[in-house]
Design a protein around this motif. Structure first.
Motif, PDB file in Angstrom:
ATOM      1  N   ALA A 131       0.828  -1.203   0.000  1.00  0.00           N
ATOM      2  CA  ALA A 131       0.000   0.000   0.000  1.00  0.00           C
ATOM      3  C   ALA A 131       0.864   1.256   0.000  1.00  0.00           C
ATOM      4  O   ALA A 131       0.524   2.252  -0.650  1.00  0.00           O
ATOM      5  CB  ALA A 131      -0.929   0.000   1.209  1.00  0.00           C
ATOM      6  N   PRO A 177       0.827   6.593  -1.087  1.00  0.00           N
ATOM      7  CA  PRO A 177       0.628   5.287  -1.719  1.00  0.00           C
ATOM      8  C   PRO A 177       1.813   4.905  -2.592  1.00  0.00           C
ATOM      9  O   PRO A 177       2.546   5.775  -3.084  1.00  0.00           O
ATOM     10  CB  PRO A 177      -0.625   5.497  -2.574  1.00  0.00           C
ATOM     11  CG  PRO A 177      -0.652   6.966  -2.857  1.00  0.00           C
ATOM     12  CD  PRO A 177      -0.059   7.631  -1.645  1.00  0.00           C
ATOM     13  N   VAL A 181      -0.454   2.362  -7.598  1.00  0.00           N
ATOM     14  CA  VAL A 181      -1.623   1.954  -6.816  1.00  0.00           C
ATOM     15  C   VAL A 181      -2.868   2.758  -7.203  1.00  0.00           C
ATOM     16  O   VAL A 181      -3.945   2.202  -7.439  1.00  0.00           O
ATOM     17  CB  VAL A 181      -1.341   2.084  -5.303  1.00  0.00           C
ATOM     18  CG1 VAL A 181      -2.626   2.096  -4.494  1.00  0.00           C
ATOM     19  CG2 VAL A 181      -0.447   0.941  -4.833  1.00  0.00           C
ATOM     20  N   ILE A 182      -2.736   4.075  -7.277  1.00  0.00           N
ATOM     21  CA  ILE A 182      -3.894   4.917  -7.565  1.00  0.00           C
ATOM     22  C   ILE A 182      -4.420   4.648  -8.974  1.00  0.00           C
ATOM     23  O   ILE A 182      -5.635   4.572  -9.192  1.00  0.00           O
ATOM     24  CB  ILE A 182      -3.541   6.409  -7.391  1.00  0.00           C
ATOM     25  CG1 ILE A 182      -3.078   6.681  -5.956  1.00  0.00           C
ATOM     26  CG2 ILE A 182      -4.738   7.284  -7.750  1.00  0.00           C
ATOM     27  CD1 ILE A 182      -4.081   6.275  -4.893  1.00  0.00           C
ATOM     28  N   ASN A 205      -4.916   0.457   4.896  1.00  0.00           N
ATOM     29  CA  ASN A 205      -4.714   0.833   3.494  1.00  0.00           C
ATOM     30  C   ASN A 205      -5.533   2.061   3.132  1.00  0.00           C
ATOM     31  O   ASN A 205      -5.049   2.995   2.490  1.00  0.00           O
ATOM     32  CB  ASN A 205      -5.110  -0.332   2.581  1.00  0.00           C
ATOM     33  CG  ASN A 205      -4.400  -1.614   2.914  1.00  0.00           C
ATOM     34  OD1 ASN A 205      -3.224  -1.771   2.641  1.00  0.00           O
ATOM     35  ND2 ASN A 205      -5.113  -2.553   3.513  1.00  0.00           N
ATOM     36  N   ILE A 211      -5.295   6.842  -1.231  1.00  0.00           N
ATOM     37  CA  ILE A 211      -5.952   5.561  -1.520  1.00  0.00           C
ATOM     38  C   ILE A 211      -7.422   5.626  -1.132  1.00  0.00           C
ATOM     39  O   ILE A 211      -8.301   5.210  -1.897  1.00  0.00           O
ATOM     40  CB  ILE A 211      -5.236   4.402  -0.797  1.00  0.00           C
ATOM     41  CG1 ILE A 211      -3.835   4.203  -1.380  1.00  0.00           C
ATOM     42  CG2 ILE A 211      -6.062   3.111  -0.906  1.00  0.00           C
ATOM     43  CD1 ILE A 211      -3.057   3.070  -0.742  1.00  0.00           C
TER      44      ILE A 211
END
Length: 330
Positions: A131, A177, A181-182, A205, A211
């Motif tokens: 994360a 993050p 991830v995004i 997370n 996030i």
């Protein structure tokens, strides 16, 4: 046996703990395009020891996720998961996979990079991202205003948790993050939360600001897989609606679209309460309050009993997830 599909839905799974790999393995077998976003706030056991001594992100949850998505031969998986005996002194209770992740993280100066390399070596079918690229410390604020820091200490107090939040463990910067991830969240057809410990596996997370915001704003269906059992010091006396209320309150919006709820009863006396001492009783149902939280409820028999433990049946859960993401004709 793996199923191959013309259309592979993009499914992002967010969480940690032992429940996540069960779902990921089922999704892999059904031919989904998978991204796993894994908590890095664990500070207990082998992971906690390594994050202190080698200054890396905790490897345990990442290790289990890699194995669940791996195409490696079974012997190699067993070797990666091997845990040294308690009487092995220096290596006691460490798994070989944790040590490999620690070594590669130190070599590359990054746990994120280590996981990407291991993903190639282990023939991982999907993407695995911590994360955050820095280890995080999880904090819990209780109803009496007191605060406890450290994921492994939070359940010990056995008081009502008002909220949890995360900070970087090694500096005063705001948690960020991991790269990609995004974008993975934005590209998802479905975002799955859990199964896993509500306060210590899922919320850490989402408490990374970017996030949490990305999940709330996502066009994807957000599905929460509700725990089957309540957990000592975390969700004692919780209904399924309480779980969703906590998630929505932490994110400031009713963002859960669908909840999967197990309705099958655990046979009386089945649980091995010594081995699984953190679990208490089955989560009770409050379908009226769930509807008030604005989510659709799918209730069915998702129960799997194994060796004195209570788990989600990965095949049944994944079948329902595919029905949601691909439509009723699936």
């Amino acid at each position: 046996m793996k199923t191959y599909r013309i259309r592979k839905p993009n499914i992002v799974v967010i969480g940690g703990g032992t429940g996540l790999p069960v779902i990921l393995n089922g999704l892999r077998n059904q031919g989904a395009s998978i991204t796993a976003i894994v908590t890095v706030a664990d500070d207990g056991g082998s992971s906690g020891s390594l994050r202190k001594s080698v200054n890396i992100s905790p490897p345990g949850d990442l290790r289990n996720v890699l194995v669940s998505l791996s195409e490696m031969p079974k012997l190699f998986e067993d070797l990666f998961q091997y845990r040294f005996n308690e009487d092995d002194e220096f290596l006691a209770n460490h798994s070989l996979g944790n040590l490999i992740i620690a070594a590669l993280s130190e070599m590359r100066g990054s746990t994120y990079e280590a996981i990407q390399i291991l993903g190639q070596i282990m023939q991982v079918d999907g993407h695995v991202y911590p994360a955050s690229e820095k280890s995080l410390t999880l904090h819990a604020e209780y109803a009496d205003g007191s605060v406890v820091s450290g994921e492994s200490k939070i359940a010990e107090k056995r008081q009502k948790i008002e909220r949890v939040f995360v900070t970087n463990s090694c500096d005063n910067e705001k948690p960020k993050p991991s790269r990609k991830v995004i974008q993975a969240i934005k590209d998802a057809d479905m975002i799955v939360l859990g199964p896993g410990s509500l306060f210590t596996s899922i919320l850490p997370n989402l408490m990374i600001k970017e996030i949490g915001e990305a999940v709330v704003e996502a066009d994807a269906e957000v599905v929460y897989i509700c725990n089957i059992m309540t957990q000592k010091g975390e969700t004692e006396h919780f209904t399924d609606a309480n779980h969703v209320e906590v998630l929505n309150r932490h994110l400031g919006k009713k963002f859960i679209d669908t909840v999967l709820v197990n309705t099958e009863g655990v046979p009386e006396g089945y649980m091995d309460t010594e081995k699984y001492d953190e679990y208490l009783v089955q989560v009770t149902h409050d379908f009226k309050r769930l509807r008030e939280e604005g989510c659709r409820v799918i209730s069915a028999n998702f129960l799997k009993l194994r060796k004195g433990g209570v788990f989600h049946d990965g095949e049944k859960v994944v079948e329902e997830l595919f029905r949601i993401v691909l439509g009723p004709k699936y």
